[in-house]
Design a protein around this motif. Structure first.
Motif, short mmCIF file in Angstrom:
data_model
loop_
_atom_site.label_atom_id
_atom_site.label_comp_id
_atom_site.label_asym_id
_atom_site.label_seq_id
_atom_site.Cartn_x
_atom_site.Cartn_y
_atom_site.Cartn_z
N ASP A 120 -5.26 -6.88 -2.30
CA ASP A 120 -4.07 -7.37 -1.78
C ASP A 120 -3.08 -6.06 -1.58
O ASP A 120 -2.63 -5.69 -0.68
CB ASP A 120 -3.39 -8.33 -2.42
N LEU A 121 -3.20 -5.41 -2.47
CA LEU A 121 -2.65 -4.00 -2.67
C LEU A 121 -3.22 -3.02 -1.61
O LEU A 121 -2.61 -2.60 -1.07
CB LEU A 121 -2.44 -3.49 -3.92
N GLU A 122 -4.33 -2.86 -1.65
CA GLU A 122 -5.06 -1.90 -0.71
C GLU A 122 -4.57 -2.57 0.78
O GLU A 122 -4.52 -1.49 1.55
CB GLU A 122 -6.56 -2.01 -0.75
N ALA A 123 -4.73 -3.73 1.14
CA ALA A 123 -4.38 -3.92 2.54
C ALA A 123 -2.99 -3.68 2.79
O ALA A 123 -2.47 -3.44 3.83
CB ALA A 123 -4.57 -5.67 2.58
N GLU A 124 -2.13 -3.81 1.77
CA GLU A 124 -0.69 -3.44 1.94
C GLU A 124 -0.53 -1.93 2.33
O GLU A 124 0.25 -1.56 3.15
CB GLU A 124 0.19 -3.80 0.53
N VAL A 125 -1.38 -1.30 1.58
CA VAL A 125 -1.11 0.29 1.72
C VAL A 125 -1.73 0.56 3.12
O VAL A 125 -1.30 1.36 3.80
CB VAL A 125 -1.88 0.92 0.61
N THR A 164 -1.88 -1.40 5.61
CA THR A 164 -0.75 -1.66 6.68
C THR A 164 0.46 -0.65 6.81
O THR A 164 0.90 -0.50 8.02
CB THR A 164 -0.19 -3.29 6.60
N ALA A 165 0.79 -0.24 5.59
CA ALA A 165 1.90 0.58 5.63
C ALA A 165 1.66 1.87 6.50
O ALA A 165 2.16 2.72 7.03
CB ALA A 165 2.53 0.82 4.17
N GLU A 185 1.60 1.43 10.03
CA GLU A 185 2.89 1.37 10.41
C GLU A 185 3.58 2.70 10.74
O GLU A 185 4.29 3.25 11.47
CB GLU A 185 3.57 0.46 9.75
N ALA A 232 5.21 4.41 3.04
CA ALA A 232 4.07 4.04 2.68
C ALA A 232 4.23 3.46 1.11
O ALA A 232 4.94 4.18 0.54
CB ALA A 232 2.86 5.08 2.92
N ALA A 233 3.24 2.58 0.64
CA ALA A 233 3.32 2.19 -0.51
C ALA A 233 2.92 3.23 -1.58
O ALA A 233 3.26 3.22 -2.70
CB ALA A 233 2.55 0.92 -0.89
N VAL A 255 -2.26 1.52 -6.45
CA VAL A 255 -3.34 1.04 -5.97
C VAL A 255 -4.15 1.59 -7.15
O VAL A 255 -5.30 1.00 -7.78
CB VAL A 255 -4.34 1.84 -4.91
#
Length: 105
Positions: free
Chosen positions: A42-47, A49-50, A53, A67-68, A73
């Motif tokens: 989940d965290l890798e997907a968030e990173v 995505t960020a 963006e 970015a996260a 991670v």
């Protein structure tokens, strides 16, 4: 050619498809590692995505988004490794204890 199923064979197959108590115990024992893996993904997907963006913002498509970063991670990866280590240590301890019981008999 027609396939004819015997009721007893079907009943046996249905019982075979259900998880045993041992299967459920194994899944429960592995659950911390499974949850840690899921959190890391989940965290890798968030990173990712960020990062996408941020790249969009860089070319002027949208407003910049921070970015996260890699630190969360790495923390998630360490939690995953710790859960796997604990699972391995528990499995090794259980296997050793069972082996010792078997040799004592």
């Amino acid at each position: 050619m027609d396939i004819v199923l015997q009721p007893a064979a079907v009943a046996d197959a249905v019982e075979w498809l259900e998880p045993t108590d041992a299967d459920l115990d194994a899944i429960e024992a592995e659950m911390p590692a499974i949850l840690a893996d899921a959190a890391g993904l989940d965290l890798e997907a968030e990173v990712l995505t960020a990062a996408a963006e941020w790249l969009d913002a860089l070319i002027g498509a949208v407003r910049p988004v921070r970015a996260a970063g890699e630190r969360p991670v790495r923390r998630a990866h360490r939690r995953t490794l710790a859960a796997r280590r604990d699972l391995t240590n528990h499995t090794t301890t259980t296997t050793t204890a069972v082996s010792a019981l078997g040799s004592a008999a």
